[in-house]
Scaffold this motif. Structure first.
Motif, PDB file in Angstrom:
ATOM      1  N   LEU A  54       7.474  20.098 -15.866  1.00 53.54           N
ATOM      2  CA  LEU A  54       7.800  19.453 -17.135  1.00 53.54           C
ATOM      3  C   LEU A  54       9.265  19.003 -17.077  1.00 53.54           C
ATOM      4  N   ASP A  74      12.775  20.232 -14.086  1.00 51.74           N
ATOM      5  CA  ASP A  74      11.824  21.124 -14.764  1.00 51.74           C
ATOM      6  C   ASP A  74      12.483  22.506 -14.779  1.00 51.74           C
ATOM      7  N   ASN A 102       3.112  19.693 -22.033  1.00 51.40           N
ATOM      8  CA  ASN A 102       2.542  19.654 -20.688  1.00 51.40           C
ATOM      9  C   ASN A 102       1.913  18.293 -20.419  1.00 51.40           C
ATOM     10  N   GLU A 126      12.748  17.450 -17.857  1.00 51.80           N
ATOM     11  CA  GLU A 126      13.459  17.092 -19.074  1.00 51.80           C
ATOM     12  C   GLU A 126      14.887  16.692 -18.706  1.00 51.80           C
ATOM     13  N   SER A 144       6.808  13.860 -19.304  1.00 52.00           N
ATOM     14  CA  SER A 144       7.932  13.985 -18.370  1.00 52.00           C
ATOM     15  C   SER A 144       9.037  13.010 -18.728  1.00 52.00           C
TER      16      SER A 144
END
Length: 208
Positions: A104, A98, A126, A106, A129
């Protein structure tokens, strides 16, 4: 962490002294050196007052000298790395973090020698994930799991970046088991879906 020639020679401290409250580590289940044996890749964690230890950076250094490169940019407050892997060709490090938005996660890649970071996962919102990911044997493809809008999905993306291709999705509880063929040309994955109402389990096997 020290490096020393196998035959003889002086040892080299590859990490050096870290600021108070910081530690280095690597995933003990994986080789911390690049497959070509030229670079050490490790993570830096920070001890917080609440007892947590977020991973705040990835670093690399040549195995024969201390010349530390910080691979990741500064993270958003409370952000951190979930896990990382070194590419089979020793050129890149892939990681989930995140990095830009707290909570979040990525998927990103960065050259092992340092440089521009590339986001590989699809745009997430939001509550979404990116999760576990898999590298093809030749290092050209990445398959990753993601939760998008409450659905678990499986994507494939070129390791250099580009559009992600949706391989499978489910609205129910799903586990994806992924395996590449030895030459990396085919991908085998299995799904397990559970119907909570009928208490039924469905298993499916795919090859692409």
């Amino acid at each position: 962490v020290y490096s020393v020639p196998a035959a003889d020679g002086n040892s080299i401290d590859l990490v050096g002294e870290l600021p108070t409250g910081q530690n280095f580590y690597w995933d003990w289940l994986r080789q911390p050196m690049t497959p070509d044996g030229k670079w050490l890749v490790y993570a830096i964690e920070k001890r917080e007052s609440d007892g947590s230890r977020p991973t705040i950076a990835l670093r690399s250094t040549p195995i024969d000298q201390r010349s530390t490169v910080t691979l990741t940019p500064p993270f958003v407050e409370k952000g951190g790395i979930s896990y990382y892997k070194i590419s089979p060709d020793s050129k890149h490090v892939f990681y989930v973090a995140d990095q830009e938005t707290d909570e979040l996660p990525e998927l990103y890649s960065v050259p092992v020698t340092g440089g521009a970071v590339t986001k590989l996962s699809i745009p997430l919102q939001n509550g979404d994930s990116a999760g576990e990911f898999y590298l093809s044997p030749d290092g050209t493809q990445v398959v990753y799991k993601a939760t998008v809008g409450g659905k678990q999905k499986l994507f494939r993306v070129p390791s250099t970046g580009g559009p992600s291709v949706l391989l499978n999705e489910s609205s129910s509880s799903t586990n994806f088991l992924v395996n590449f063929s030895p030459n990396g040309h085919q991908l085998l994955f299995a799904t397990h879906e559970r119907n909570e109402v009928l208490m039924e389990h469905t298993y499916k096997l795919y090859i692409v």
